[in-house]
Design a protein around this motif. Structure first.
Motif, mmCIF file in Angstrom:
data_model
loop_
_atom_site.group_PDB
_atom_site.id
_atom_site.type_symbol
_atom_site.label_atom_id
_atom_site.label_comp_id
_atom_site.label_asym_id
_atom_site.label_seq_id
_atom_site.Cartn_x
_atom_site.Cartn_y
_atom_site.Cartn_z
ATOM 1 N N GLU A 70 -9.539 -5.737 2.167
ATOM 2 C CA GLU A 70 -8.738 -4.526 1.976
ATOM 3 C C GLU A 70 -9.642 -3.308 1.939
ATOM 4 O O GLU A 70 -10.683 -3.313 1.282
ATOM 5 C CB GLU A 70 -7.937 -4.628 0.673
ATOM 6 C CG GLU A 70 -7.147 -3.380 0.329
ATOM 7 C CD GLU A 70 -6.426 -3.507 -1.006
ATOM 8 O OE1 GLU A 70 -5.465 -4.306 -1.073
ATOM 9 O OE2 GLU A 70 -6.835 -2.842 -1.985
ATOM 10 N N ARG A 71 -9.220 -2.268 2.633
ATOM 11 C CA ARG A 71 -9.949 -0.999 2.625
ATOM 12 C C ARG A 71 -8.965 0.132 2.350
ATOM 13 O O ARG A 71 -7.918 0.245 3.016
ATOM 14 C CB ARG A 71 -10.668 -0.746 3.945
ATOM 15 C CG ARG A 71 -11.394 0.610 3.974
ATOM 16 C CD ARG A 71 -11.921 0.967 5.341
ATOM 17 N NE ARG A 71 -12.364 2.363 5.398
ATOM 18 C CZ ARG A 71 -13.613 2.759 5.204
ATOM 19 N NH1 ARG A 71 -14.577 1.863 4.968
ATOM 20 N NH2 ARG A 71 -13.924 4.044 5.264
ATOM 21 N N VAL A 72 -9.304 0.970 1.365
ATOM 22 C CA VAL A 72 -8.506 2.137 1.013
ATOM 23 C C VAL A 72 -9.420 3.354 1.107
ATOM 24 O O VAL A 72 -10.445 3.424 0.417
ATOM 25 C CB VAL A 72 -7.915 2.016 -0.406
ATOM 26 C CG1 VAL A 72 -7.040 3.220 -0.709
ATOM 27 C CG2 VAL A 72 -7.120 0.721 -0.560
ATOM 28 N N ASP A 73 -9.065 4.301 1.960
ATOM 29 C CA ASP A 73 -9.903 5.464 2.199
ATOM 30 C C ASP A 73 -10.042 6.326 0.939
ATOM 31 O O ASP A 73 -9.177 6.310 0.062
ATOM 32 C CB ASP A 73 -9.316 6.320 3.317
ATOM 33 C CG ASP A 73 -9.559 5.718 4.685
ATOM 34 O OD1 ASP A 73 -10.350 4.754 4.763
ATOM 35 O OD2 ASP A 73 -8.957 6.202 5.669
ATOM 36 N N ALA A 133 -5.030 3.290 4.807
ATOM 37 C CA ALA A 133 -5.371 2.088 4.045
ATOM 38 C C ALA A 133 -4.835 0.889 4.813
ATOM 39 O O ALA A 133 -3.800 0.969 5.484
ATOM 40 C CB ALA A 133 -4.763 2.141 2.637
ATOM 41 N N ALA A 193 -8.124 4.013 -4.799
ATOM 42 C CA ALA A 193 -8.661 4.710 -3.634
ATOM 43 C C ALA A 193 -10.172 4.545 -3.551
ATOM 44 O O ALA A 193 -10.839 4.192 -4.525
ATOM 45 C CB ALA A 193 -8.291 6.194 -3.705
ATOM 46 N N TYR A 221 -4.956 -3.780 4.949
ATOM 47 C CA TYR A 221 -5.376 -5.059 4.384
ATOM 48 C C TYR A 221 -4.973 -6.172 5.345
ATOM 49 O O TYR A 221 -4.087 -6.011 6.192
ATOM 50 C CB TYR A 221 -4.726 -5.302 3.014
ATOM 51 C CG TYR A 221 -3.269 -5.685 3.099
ATOM 52 C CD1 TYR A 221 -2.867 -7.025 3.128
ATOM 53 C CD2 TYR A 221 -2.273 -4.701 3.184
ATOM 54 C CE1 TYR A 221 -1.526 -7.364 3.219
ATOM 55 C CE2 TYR A 221 -0.948 -5.036 3.280
ATOM 56 C CZ TYR A 221 -0.568 -6.368 3.297
ATOM 57 O OH TYR A 221 0.755 -6.706 3.416
ATOM 58 N N ARG A 226 -4.833 10.157 4.627
ATOM 59 C CA ARG A 226 -5.781 9.055 4.683
ATOM 60 C C ARG A 226 -5.063 7.756 5.024
ATOM 61 O O ARG A 226 -3.834 7.645 4.937
ATOM 62 C CB ARG A 226 -6.509 8.907 3.340
ATOM 63 C CG ARG A 226 -7.374 10.117 2.974
ATOM 64 C CD ARG A 226 -8.598 10.192 3.870
ATOM 65 N NE ARG A 226 -9.508 11.252 3.446
ATOM 66 C CZ ARG A 226 -9.510 12.482 3.939
ATOM 67 N NH1 ARG A 226 -8.628 12.818 4.881
ATOM 68 N NH2 ARG A 226 -10.365 13.386 3.504
ATOM 69 N N LEU A 269 0.804 -1.219 0.000
ATOM 70 C CA LEU A 269 0.000 0.000 0.000
ATOM 71 C C LEU A 269 0.838 1.272 0.000
ATOM 72 O O LEU A 269 0.303 2.350 -0.295
ATOM 73 C CB LEU A 269 -0.925 0.024 1.217
ATOM 74 C CG LEU A 269 -1.903 -1.148 1.349
ATOM 75 C CD1 LEU A 269 -2.690 -1.028 2.637
ATOM 76 C CD2 LEU A 269 -2.841 -1.200 0.147
ATOM 77 N N PHE A 302 -7.021 8.513 -0.756
ATOM 78 C CA PHE A 302 -5.730 7.963 -0.360
ATOM 79 C C PHE A 302 -4.859 7.839 -1.606
ATOM 80 O O PHE A 302 -5.312 7.439 -2.675
ATOM 81 C CB PHE A 302 -5.896 6.598 0.301
ATOM 82 C CG PHE A 302 -4.586 5.928 0.644
ATOM 83 C CD1 PHE A 302 -3.998 6.128 1.871
ATOM 84 C CD2 PHE A 302 -3.937 5.099 -0.265
ATOM 85 C CE1 PHE A 302 -2.796 5.514 2.202
ATOM 86 C CE2 PHE A 302 -2.739 4.480 0.045
ATOM 87 C CZ PHE A 302 -2.166 4.691 1.285
#
Length: 887
Positions: free
Chosen positions: A603-606, A573, A618, A575, A571, A427, A609
């Protein structure tokens, strides 16, 4: 002629640079040893020899397919016995150099004692032991130990300029045999007969002394098995030189290091009181063996004493310094071209172009110090094919540097300069490859540290050689690693990474793009873990980054306007993923087993980001579940992925939820049923489901006036196949059915169905003749327009090597498109005939591989639109040729 002069000057400059680098490498390799040279390197103590022998005890078990210059535990030959190396597989030998190329450039040194290792002193007093002595026994000279026949080298006496004959293992196919002389693959230079392997040096005669030849069995590209090891004792043609007298203590020490009971080539044992005159006569006899008698030499538990003396000789060995130059020349020409009026005009109907690729790779090692260099050049005669033409246009140099690398290693520290790759955080910064420099230091068994500064864009050419000339277009990153727990499968490791950088609005050299000026600054943590059994693996990471688009550095984006400044945002991120082998190789019977593994990732990506070191999407949340299984030879794969965007639920942005599922099955019936019958086929099946649905959030405020503006679609694809392999005949059939279901309000009937049938037949009529025939039928149904489009596509491929290295090939393809309303018809057809000749040119005392081809091609395109009365018919005929040569 100006461009020609410039091109030749650049080629001359490149060659001159290569020669200078080769000379510098030789000087670096030779000078340290010359500085340590003594008048008589053979006069050394027994303790020093024992220390050297301890460094030679390591033997390889199974070499791997690696580069010529990769250092591994395999012992090199002759003078370089102190350097361990593993061979290169035949597939990776670029120019098939017949013997170690460094022999051609390194100065030869005299080895006065090599040709008669037993003639100067009596044999040691170990009576009639026919067993070879293990290497571990050398520390206690004169003390017998348990034999190790599998690793015992057979001594073969050879004469410079004459062929060397090695015995061939009868039970192994010739194509699975690899032969190495020291660190050099000579498989392509040997003749493998029914009972013997014959090698005739062609580049240079083998220098007097000991060389190590090794036979390998190639089980697969990753599994090489050592079969036999030979010590090639190359005798000098001249008569025996007179050496200075040695002290009695020195001769006893050398006797202790030599193997006990060496058998003579005639298998006649001499008593320890044999006179030196008889030894000299026997040495002269050894200098005259015929190639057919090369395999009758006796076995010895250790390499001869002379190989040890070579380690202390006043010259760098080939194992210390390896230089590999390469040069490839490709010439392509178009002799003639004809076009019909509808085909338009060609910008270059006739041309002659050449492309040159050259490189120099050098490796040097001395103790714990290693240095490796690699330079690759690209030269063209047609400027639009230049490496940086898209960036510099007419100013692009026709001879340019495509890439280079300098690698230094001293103990636990490493330094890489040139084209490098850095980053291990998915990331934040992940394997970013460009120009720059990186260094890594292993502080101890627990802690290591690395830092790098690299360019933010891809760089080629001689300009900006380090890639760091512009501070506003570079990244700086560092990683601190902790090995928290060790086991046989990597254990538990924690990494802390930091990155800061800025990218100018400059495109990569080979990409046409409009880019923004970007800047990011962030840090990340990553934790990886594997249990002792290797069945459970985990990986988790977190990154926090501040990202901005500084418009003041982006005139292309601003275009002179007073635009609103983008506010930098910070931001997060993260995983996490895991993989577990539920069932690992559970035996059903002797030949069949079951394995099952499952995996999970989230997985989360703001929103907003961004990181310059990693390509992440993102504003997304993804969850994936997968399963892989093998059951009695059948392979099953299943995956389920769910994702959504617009995580902040912004009202004027459409929110889309997606779901993708897939199932793939491969079932080879012969393996499943354990019945070896060619009539049993291999079955395949695939299923994919894809759903996409938009959701409306506060439609009135978000600008969506009606629910019909929200898209929704579902696609289902099914594929099935069957194939047979019957001796030299291959039959296959593939069926595919895809349905696109549009569920958006007001467009429910805008659906499509695609059905495809593919047939193919392959026949290997002889080892030199191959035939392939295929036919494809596709129909695409537009349910909303009530029209179906049909496509018929026959193909034909034929190749025949009617004379050795001379091959004729024919390829034909056609595609006919029609529709159910008979409103349109289109046909495209291509035919190609190709004659290829592969050859070897004898030059520079070796054979250079090359090829020549001549090709005829015809392309036709016909279209007829009945509805609008439009018709075109174009034909293009071309005759091409070219050749390539590799040095």
């Amino acid at each position: 002629m100006n461009w020609e002069n410039r091109t030749f000057r650049r080629i001359y400059l490149g060659c001159s640079c290569s020669l200078v680098m080769m000379g510098a490498g030789l000087f670096i390799g030779i000078s340290p040893t010359l500085a340590q040279a003594t008048p008589n390197p053979t006069l050394e103590t027994t303790e020093k020899k024992a220390t050297k022998l301890e460094a030679k005890n390591t033997e390889i078990k199974s070499p791997t397919k690696i580069n010529h210059n990769t250092e591994t535990p395999a012992p090199a030959a002759g003078a370089g016995d102190n350097l361990k190396s593993s061979p290169v597989s035949p597939a990776e030998s670029i120019n098939q150099i017949e013997s170690n190329v460094t022999d051609a450039v390194l100065p030869k040194r005299e080895q006065p004692k090599t040709e008669q290792p037993q003639s100067k002193q009596p044999k040691t007093e170990q009576p009639q032991t026919q067993q070879p002595q293990s290497k571990q026994s050398k520390d206690n000279a004169g003390t017998p130990s348990q034999p190790t026949p599998a690793k015992t080298p057979t001594i073969i006496t050879a004469t410079p300029g004459k062929a060397i004959r090695l015995p061939r293992p009868a039970s192994i196919d010739a194509k699975n045999i690899a032969v190495f002389l020291g660190r050099t693959d000579i498989t392509s230079q040997v003749e493998i007969g029914d009972t013997a392997i014959l090698y005739t040096p062609k580049l240079l005669s083998l220098s007097p002394g000991n060389q190590t030849a090794i036979l390998y069995k190639i089980n697969n590209p990753q599994d090489w098995q050592e079969l036999k090891r030979f010590t090639i004792n190359v005798s000098a043609i001249a008569s025996k030189p007179k050496d200075t007298e040695k002290s009695e203590a020195t001769e006893k020490a050398k006797d202790a290091e030599k193997s006990e009971d060496t058998e003579k080539p005639e298998n006649t044992e001499k008593s320890e009181d044999t006179e030196k005159s008889e030894d000299a006569e026997k040495a002269e006899d050894k200098e005259k063996p015929d190639a057919s008698e090369g395999g009758k030499d006796s076995e010895d538990g250790e390499e001869s004493e002379d190989g040890e003396d070579e380690e202390e000789s006043p010259s760098t060995s080939a194992a210390d310094l390896t230089i590999t130059p390469t040069l490839n020349i490709n010439v392509k020409s178009q002799f003639s071209e004809f076009r019909s009026p509808d085909a338009g005009e060609s910008e270059r109907p006739v041309f002659n172009d050449a492309v040159f690729t050259g490189g120099l790779e050098a490796q040097y090692k001395k103790g714990s110090f290693k240095i490796g260099t690699k330079f690759n050049l690209l030269g063209v005669t047609f400027q639009p094919e230049a490496l940086r033409f898209s960036d510099l246009q007419a100013a692009a140099p026709q001879l340019d540097l495509s890439d280079y690398a300098v690698n230094l290693e001293a103990g636990p520290a490493k330094l890489d300069i040139g084209h490098v790759c850095y980053g291990n955080h998915p990331l934040l910064i992940s394997s970013l490859c460009t120009r720059g420099l990186t260094t890594k230091v292993k502080l101890n068994d627990v802690v290591d540290f690395s830092i790098g500064r690299i360019s933010a864009t891809t760089v080629v050419g001689f300009d900006n050689i380090l890639g760091l000339e512009r501070n506003e277009n570079a990244l700086t990153a560092a990683t601190l690693g902790f090995q928290l727990l060790k086991n046989s499968n990597d254990g538990v490791r924690l990494e802390a990474s930091w990155m800061q950088g800025q990218r100018s609005p400059v495109a990569n050299f080979n990409v046409g793009e409009v880019v923004d000026s970007e800047k990011s600054d962030g840090f990340g943590l990553r934790l990886t873990a594997t249990d002792e059994s290797g069945r459970l693996k985990g990986d988790a990471g977190f990154a926090r980054s501040t990202f901005a688009n500084p418009s003041q550095n982006d005139p292309q984006l601003a275009e002179g306007l007073d635009i609103v400044e983008v506010v930098p945002v910070t931001r997060n991120a993260w995983y996490t993923e895991a993989n577990y082998d539920v069932i690992q190789g559970l035996k059903l019977d002797e030949n069949r087993e079951i394995s099952l593994s499952v995996n999970f990732r989230r997985e989360r990506v703001d929103p907003q980001f961004g990181s310059l070191g990693a390509g992440v999407t993102a504003d997304s949340l993804q969850t994936t579940f997968g399963m892989n299984a093998t059951i009695a030879g059948a392979a099953i794969q299943f995956q389920d992925n769910a994702s959504e965007d617009n995580l902040a639920n912004i009202t004027n942005i459409l929110k889309t939820r997606s779901r993708n599922k897939s199932l793939n099955i491969t079932a080879p019936l012969q393996d499943i049923l354990q019945v070896q019958s060619p009539l049993l086929p291999t079955l395949t099946y695939g299923w994919q489901l894809s759903k996409q649905k938009g959701s409306i959030i506060a439609a009135a405020d978000g600008g969506f006036d009606d629910a019909s503006e929200i898209p929704e679609q579902e696609n289902v694809t099914q594929q099935a196949g069957i194939s047979w392999n019957i001796d030299n005949l291959t039959l296959s059939y593939q069926y595919s059915n895809a349905f696109q279901d549009n569920r958006q309000l007001g467009r429910e009937n805008a659906d499509f169905r695609n059905i495809s049938n593919q047939f193919s037949v392959g026949l290997q009529a002889s080892p030199t003749m191959n035939l392939e025939i295929g036919y494809g039928i596709t129909q695409v149904e537009d349910l909303e327009q009530a029209v179906t489009r049909f496509s018929h596509a026959p193909t034909l491929g034929f190749s025949w090597e009617f004379v050795k290295d001379l091959t004729f090939a024919l390829n034909f393809n056609r595609n006919d498109d029609t529709d159910s309303n008979r409103e349109n018809f289109a046909r495209s057809e291509g035919i190609e005939m190709l004659l290829t000749w592969k050859f070897n040119v004898k030059a520079l005392n070796r054979e250079l591989p090359g090829s020549f081809f001549i090709r005829y091609g015809r392309q036709t395109s016909l279209s007829n639109n009945v509805l609008f009365g439009e018709k075109t018919d174009s034909t293009i005929h071309t005759i091409n040729g070219g050749f390539s040569l590799s040095f």
